[in-house]
Design an enzyme around this catalytic site. Sequence first.
Site, mmCIF file in Angstrom:
data_model
loop_
_atom_site.group_PDB
_atom_site.id
_atom_site.type_symbol
_atom_site.label_atom_id
_atom_site.label_comp_id
_atom_site.label_asym_id
_atom_site.label_seq_id
_atom_site.Cartn_x
_atom_site.Cartn_y
_atom_site.Cartn_z
ATOM 1 N N LYS A 13 -12.473 -42.115 16.870
ATOM 2 C CA LYS A 13 -12.250 -41.122 16.106
ATOM 3 C C LYS A 13 -12.660 -41.015 14.969
ATOM 4 C CE LYS A 13 -8.248 -39.563 14.469
ATOM 5 N NZ LYS A 13 -8.654 -39.053 13.427
ATOM 6 N N ASP A 140 -2.722 -37.242 16.868
ATOM 7 C CA ASP A 140 -4.370 -37.809 17.337
ATOM 8 C C ASP A 140 -4.622 -38.119 18.922
ATOM 9 O OD1 ASP A 140 -5.067 -37.029 14.994
ATOM 10 O OD2 ASP A 140 -5.555 -39.749 13.654
#
Length: 281
Positions: A13, A140
């Site tokens: 990410k 997240d």
Amino acid sequence: MTGEAAAETGWAKINLALHVRQRRADGYHDIEAIFAFADFGDILSVRVADDVTLAIGGPFGAGLPADESNLVMRAARALASAYGVRAGAALTLDKRLPVASGIGGGSADAAAALRLLNRFWGIDADAAALCAIAASLGADVPACVGSRTQRGAGVGEQLCTLADADLRGKAVLLVNPGVPLATGPVFAAWDGIDRGALADGPPLASALVGRNDLEAPAVSLCPVIGAVLDALDQRGAALARMSGSGATCFALFDAAADAEAARAAIAAGHPGWWAVAGRLR
């Protein structure tokens, strides 16, 4: 009924921009972010077993706990609990991303576990259901379930998928100086100044005029991040910035050959740094 051996990738990410807007009373922070994902990451595989277990290997697997504290195990338990699954799963994590590095490794692995076991156990839950479980695991993790370009708000869990024609397939280089950096101290070192909202518009354009508000506090705690950014700036990138709370930094390039040339140059000059070139998904 469980499936045969299968695998999922915990995609790296990248926070193309990360605006910290305020520190909340609960200790968390309201943010605005653009999440993108590289086409490489950790590999999580599974095979039939009587119990849910986890084994960890790979270049960054040493010392990581494989017990119930691991996000992969927590994700597996949460999914099994939500759907009444009694079957086991022997999970193996090939840890290829640096630990505590600002590119969502643990969160991406948890999301990969949800996607993988959703298929393996024949649950067939939709993305919304998986994201609801993911939200209980970490801020997240929901963004990592889809692993596509998204805009995040709140603590990162309020997500909007973005049209990403300006980003998909773009060459990217990730560089980490080999120093783990915990998220908590970086947020604690943020100066509390709201420097304004993330711009609307296409994700790349918004990122280019955006910023990472955690970059300065991270550099104050880990000065080598500044050296990584300097090295990336010297390679002619369209955008070079720290990702998340660090210490990994990224650079976007117009051509894959440019990203690979930058990777080779940085690897030659800094053999102790981790550097991987690829593309955005």
